[in-house]
Design a protein around this motif. Structure first.
Motif, PDB file in Angstrom:
ATOM      1  N   ASP A 554      -4.813  11.859   9.181  1.00 42.37           N
ATOM      2  CA  ASP A 554      -5.225  11.324   7.885  1.00 42.37           C
ATOM      3  C   ASP A 554      -4.071  11.187   6.896  1.00 42.37           C
ATOM      4  N   SER A 555      -2.846  11.314   7.374  1.00 41.86           N
ATOM      5  CA  SER A 555      -1.708  11.288   6.456  1.00 41.86           C
ATOM      6  C   SER A 555      -1.357   9.867   6.014  1.00 41.86           C
ATOM      7  N   PRO A 556      -1.208   9.663   4.706  1.00 41.62           N
ATOM      8  CA  PRO A 556      -0.663   8.378   4.247  1.00 41.62           C
ATOM      9  C   PRO A 556       0.858   8.374   4.390  1.00 41.62           C
ATOM     10  N   ALA A 569       9.518  -4.158   6.325  1.00 38.50           N
ATOM     11  CA  ALA A 569       9.510  -4.994   7.526  1.00 38.50           C
ATOM     12  C   ALA A 569       8.301  -5.915   7.521  1.00 38.50           C
ATOM     13  N   ASP A 570       8.489  -7.134   8.050  1.00 39.90           N
ATOM     14  CA  ASP A 570       7.376  -8.075   8.151  1.00 39.90           C
ATOM     15  C   ASP A 570       6.221  -7.480   8.937  1.00 39.90           C
ATOM     16  N   THR A 571       6.556  -6.629   9.896  1.00 44.86           N
ATOM     17  CA  THR A 571       5.526  -6.000  10.733  1.00 44.86           C
ATOM     18  C   THR A 571       5.082  -4.654  10.172  1.00 44.86           C
ATOM     19  N   SER A 572       5.545  -4.307   8.971  1.00 40.70           N
ATOM     20  CA  SER A 572       5.120  -3.121   8.227  1.00 40.70           C
ATOM     21  C   SER A 572       5.450  -1.791   8.911  1.00 40.70           C
ATOM     22  N   LEU A 603       0.556  -1.343   4.150  1.00 42.23           N
ATOM     23  CA  LEU A 603       1.552  -0.872   3.191  1.00 42.23           C
ATOM     24  C   LEU A 603       1.362  -1.579   1.849  1.00 42.23           C
ATOM     25  N   THR A 604       1.413  -0.809   0.793  1.00 38.05           N
ATOM     26  CA  THR A 604       1.270  -1.379  -0.553  1.00 38.05           C
ATOM     27  C   THR A 604       2.618  -1.580  -1.241  1.00 38.05           C
ATOM     28  N   ALA A 605       3.657  -0.952  -0.730  1.00 42.37           N
ATOM     29  CA  ALA A 605       4.982  -1.078  -1.339  1.00 42.37           C
ATOM     30  C   ALA A 605       5.546  -2.466  -1.096  1.00 42.37           C
ATOM     31  N   LYS A 606       6.297  -2.944  -2.078  1.00 40.41           N
ATOM     32  CA  LYS A 606       6.943  -4.249  -1.981  1.00 40.41           C
ATOM     33  C   LYS A 606       8.403  -4.111  -2.399  1.00 40.41           C
ATOM     34  N   PRO A 607       9.286  -4.959  -1.864  1.00 41.40           N
ATOM     35  CA  PRO A 607      10.690  -4.902  -2.279  1.00 41.40           C
ATOM     36  C   PRO A 607      10.811  -5.025  -3.792  1.00 41.40           C
ATOM     37  N   GLY A 608      11.627  -4.132  -4.364  1.00 41.57           N
ATOM     38  CA  GLY A 608      11.820  -4.126  -5.809  1.00 41.57           C
ATOM     39  C   GLY A 608      10.994  -3.095  -6.538  1.00 41.57           C
ATOM     40  N   ASP A 609       9.963  -2.543  -5.859  1.00 41.75           N
ATOM     41  CA  ASP A 609       9.138  -1.517  -6.500  1.00 41.75           C
ATOM     42  C   ASP A 609       9.958  -0.254  -6.763  1.00 41.75           C
ATOM     43  N   VAL A 610       9.762   0.336  -7.937  1.00 42.38           N
ATOM     44  CA  VAL A 610      10.366   1.625  -8.256  1.00 42.38           C
ATOM     45  C   VAL A 610       9.373   2.714  -7.856  1.00 42.38           C
ATOM     46  N   VAL A 611       9.839   3.715  -7.098  1.00 48.29           N
ATOM     47  CA  VAL A 611       8.942   4.744  -6.565  1.00 48.29           C
ATOM     48  C   VAL A 611       9.459   6.129  -6.916  1.00 48.29           C
ATOM     49  N   THR A 612       8.563   7.102  -6.837  1.00 45.38           N
ATOM     50  CA  THR A 612       8.925   8.508  -7.027  1.00 45.38           C
ATOM     51  C   THR A 612       8.552   9.292  -5.783  1.00 45.38           C
ATOM     52  N   ARG A 613       9.213  10.413  -5.546  1.00 47.30           N
ATOM     53  CA  ARG A 613       8.937  11.247  -4.375  1.00 47.30           C
ATOM     54  C   ARG A 613       7.457  11.590  -4.304  1.00 47.30           C
ATOM     55  N   GLY A 614       6.894  11.486  -3.121  1.00 52.87           N
ATOM     56  CA  GLY A 614       5.502  11.841  -2.923  1.00 52.87           C
ATOM     57  C   GLY A 614       4.519  10.748  -3.283  1.00 52.87           C
ATOM     58  N   GLN A 615       5.002   9.635  -3.794  1.00 51.93           N
ATOM     59  CA  GLN A 615       4.102   8.526  -4.130  1.00 51.93           C
ATOM     60  C   GLN A 615       3.594   7.864  -2.853  1.00 51.93           C
ATOM     61  N   VAL A 620      -1.736   4.166   7.422  1.00 48.51           N
ATOM     62  CA  VAL A 620      -1.666   3.735   8.826  1.00 48.51           C
ATOM     63  C   VAL A 620      -2.862   4.329   9.559  1.00 48.51           C
ATOM     64  N   ASP A 621      -3.480   3.534  10.416  1.00 53.67           N
ATOM     65  CA  ASP A 621      -4.548   4.059  11.279  1.00 53.67           C
ATOM     66  C   ASP A 621      -3.868   4.715  12.481  1.00 53.67           C
ATOM     67  N   TRP A 622      -3.492   5.982  12.312  1.00 55.23           N
ATOM     68  CA  TRP A 622      -2.714   6.670  13.341  1.00 55.23           C
ATOM     69  C   TRP A 622      -3.471   6.746  14.674  1.00 55.23           C
ATOM     70  N   THR A 623      -4.776   6.938  14.605  1.00 59.06           N
ATOM     71  CA  THR A 623      -5.570   7.041  15.830  1.00 59.06           C
ATOM     72  C   THR A 623      -5.503   5.748  16.629  1.00 59.06           C
ATOM     73  N   ALA A 624      -5.636   4.621  15.930  1.00 61.18           N
ATOM     74  CA  ALA A 624      -5.583   3.323  16.604  1.00 61.18           C
ATOM     75  C   ALA A 624      -4.200   3.058  17.186  1.00 61.18           C
ATOM     76  N   VAL A 625      -3.146   3.457  16.446  1.00 57.65           N
ATOM     77  CA  VAL A 625      -1.781   3.289  16.946  1.00 57.65           C
ATOM     78  C   VAL A 625      -1.591   4.071  18.241  1.00 57.65           C
ATOM     79  N   ALA A 626      -2.085   5.301  18.255  1.00 55.71           N
ATOM     80  CA  ALA A 626      -1.953   6.135  19.455  1.00 55.71           C
ATOM     81  C   ALA A 626      -2.759   5.557  20.619  1.00 55.71           C
TER      82      ALA A 626
END
Length: 668
Positions: A554-556, A569-572, A603-615, A620-626
């Protein structure tokens, strides 16, 4: 110098993987050029690793050459440009290094790129999808049309000679054999179209062939005809033509698919084909054939009327507009019209007129060759494209020469219009089969009218030449050195795009004060030793000092630094940051997850976004990836590690979004 480095890396990679001819496809992720290799025995792994600029090599399902973020997109683009394909597209069978391309191969490569760019700009409307389906139905039949048409043309010439007494009656049987071969295509064309239509629409090919055969009314005699339910007249074999067959098979595909859903599997093979054929067969005979018959007859009649009444004017308009139709993919609708006209009248007067568009291209290319003789790159491309252009294959000239230059495309269209005007003015010039164009169409011209066709072709050559020579030469094509000088002082949009992830990061890093800093976990989960990561390049920390975390289900995804998002990345599957302290941090989400093409990533981040630690910057649907077979291990990599002293916290610990995983101090 930077471009020379990129070109060198691309060239040396090709040299050590067996050349472009040993590559099937090529893509890239944030750090690696990924190639599908045909014969791995041709790959020199040791020399590949020694290339200056290559950070590592992974031999997996794909051959992965690590060249780093910012560089990888440039190298990959150069490599695909050299063979004239887009990223991810199959390489041509004759792909080779640019240095060894012939003039013909060079112009074909450029034509492929321009054609792909033009297609990418076009929206896929329902009409275009229909036209594409029509094209897919008839393209497999073109060799049959050409072969049977040429045989039929030779048979017609021999028949005329037989009637004139130029050859003896012993030729009669041979002429009959040739006509039988010709009729093998055109007499049963409805069946072939039915089979191909079924393939295109997802129906059973055999059933599509039967529906096509239904329109031939086998077994129906004049003494006992089937009647048109609208006017009571007798239906005739082939009424509705191939337009009706295509529509009827499309209906068949809908009925068959529904039947497959409704009928139990145990009896599907018996019930579905029987009921589908019965329903669609009746529908075809009593509805499709009468209605399509009116449509096809009216269409053929309307075209003949336009050509007869409009004459030279109609010919000019059709000849001038054909190239724009080709550019937008609208020419595909003409194929069934050509064939319908051949079925009803024995020839298509449209094809010789439209073929003049290629003649205009040839004339324009010759004018460019003369006026731009100092532009050796352009003239070499024209040399490669002209021979096939004269034979009627126009794509290399269109997409490789005239269209990229702009004005010559317009003046070539004018030349095509002039040739079309000559054909339309002379009248009664038609082709007995479709497929070839240009000079190659001469043997297929009906009733000995080939001299009129040649006159139109010469007029198109001359018209395209004059219009281009005086009005269609771009200044920058005449003086390529002026363009080169301008190119040295101008950054192109493409260069800006491909270098964004590298140059922006470098600029920020150079102008940011170096201070001590911390990097926190990019995901919550279990930290593992980096050397246990399944990817050997990442396990060896080739890209820089790294930490690895096996994420909780369940980790973001969290930002690991205070700073700015530099690329996504285009493929996120990867995000790049530059921190306020100057670290360049690449977060790589999963192993080989580039192959998922963004599936399961949000992914909600976009190039140019200013971020802070932990934001939170995405999920990701980790279960589906696995379940898809991919390792979910996520890494944080400081790609400019050489500029810092880095202390990593102990491995094999549970980490949360605020857990510090690396401490950095600027290197002295």
């Amino acid at each position: 110098m930077a471009e020379e480095k990129i070109d060198r890396i691309a060239r040396e990679i090709y040299e050590n993987v067996g050349g472009p001819g040993n590559v099937d496809k090529l893509i890239h992720c944030m750090t690696r050029v990924r190639m599908t290799i045909i014969d791995k025995d041709k790959v020199d792994m040791e020399d590949l690793k020694k290339i200056d600029g290559v950070l590592g090599v992974v031999d997996d399902d794909t051959l992965q050459v690590v060249v780093g973020p910012g560089t990888v997109n440039k190298v990959a683009q150069v490599m695909v440009d050299q063979v004239g394909v887009k990223l991810g597209e199959p390489f041509p069978d004759d792909a080779g290094k640019n240095d060894h391309l012939t003039d013909k191969e060079m112009v074909e490569a450029k034509a492929a790129r321009v054609k792909a760019e033009q297609k990418a700009k076009q929206k896929q409307t329902p009409i275009k999808r229909v036209l594409k389906s029509i094209s897919n139905i008839f393209i497999p039949l073109i060799p049959a049309f050409v072969g049977a048409g040429l045989i039929g043309g030779i048979a017609a010439v021999l028949s005329n000679m037989l009637v004139a007494g130029d050859i003896g009656k012993s030729w009669s049987d041979f002429i009959m054999i040739m006509k039988v071969i010709q009729n093998g295509v055109f007499s049963y064309l409805a069946i072939y179209v039915g089979i191909n239509s079924a393939n295109e629409f997802g129906a059973t090919p055999g059933l599509g062939g039967v529906i096509g055969a239904v329109t031939l009314l086998s077994g129906v005699t004049p003494e006992a005809p089937l009647h048109n339910i609208f006017n009571g007249s007798a239906l005739s074999a082939g009424q509705g033509g191939i337009i009706g067959v295509i529509f009827a098979v499309w209906i068949l595909s809908l009925v068959e698919k529904k039947m497959h859903q409704w009928v139990p599997d145990s009896i599907d093979i018996i019930i579905t084909p029987t009921v589908s054929l019965f329903i669609v067969g009746i529908f075809t005979i009593f509805l499709v054939m009468p209605v399509a018959g009116v449509i096809s007859t009216s269409l053929v009649g309307a075209i003949e009327w336009v050509l007869n009444v409009g004459g030279a004017f109609s010919g000019f308009v059709l000849g001038a507009l054909f190239l724009p139709m080709v550019m937008f993919g609208l020419h595909q609708i003409l194929t069934p019209i050509h064939i319908e006209m051949i079925n009803k009248t024995g020839m298509t007067p449209l094809l010789p007129i439209l073929a003049m568009a290629g003649g205009g291209q040839v004339g324009a290319a010759i004018a460019l060759w003369i006026r731009c003789h100092r532009n050796h790159k352009l003239t070499n491309m024209i040399k490669g494209a002209l021979p096939v252009g004269i034979l009627g294959i126009g794509e290399p000239l269109i997409y490789g020469v005239t269209l990229p230059l702009g004005k010559p495309f317009i003046t070539a269209c004018i030349g095509g219009g002039i040739g079309g005007a000559v054909i339309g003015g002379l009248g009664n010039i038609g082709a007995i089969a479709i497929g070839p164009s240009g000079v190659a169409l001469i043997p297929l011209i009906n009733n000995g009218k080939w001299l009129g066709y040649v006159a139109g072709l010469l007029a198109a050559y001359l018209g395209g030449f004059i219009a281009t020579f005086f009005f269609g030469i771009p200044k920058d094509a005449i003086d390529p050195e002026a363009v080169a000088v301008a190119g040295d002082t101008t950054v192109s949009e493409a260069d800006t795009d491909t270098s964004e992830t590298q140059t922006v990061a470098q600029t920020v890093a150079q102008t940011t004060a170096r201070t001590s800093d911390t990097v926190t976990a990019p995901v919550e989960g279990q930290q593992i030793p980096v050397n246990e990561v399944s990817d050997p390049i990442m396990a060896q920390e080739t890209m820089g000092k790294s930490i690895a975390v096996k994420p909780n289900d369940d980790s973001p995804i969290y930002a690991p630094v205070n700073g700015k998002v530099m690329f996504v990345a285009d493929t996120s599957h990867a995000i790049g940051y530059t921190s306020d302290a100057g670290e360049e941090v690449l977060v790589h989400i999963g192993i080989d997850t580039v192959n998922l093409k963004g599936q399961y990533f949000d992914l909600t981040a976009k190039p140019g976004d200013v971020v802070t630690r932990g934001q939170i910057v995405g999920k990701v649907d980790w279960t589906a990836v696995a379940k898809a077979g991919y390792d979910t291990v996520t890494l944080a990599i400081i790609t400019n590690s050489q500029e810092f002293t880095i202390d990593k916290n102990s491995d094999e610990t549970t980490v949360e979004k605020a857990t510090v995983v690396m401490n950095t101090t600027p290197a002295s």
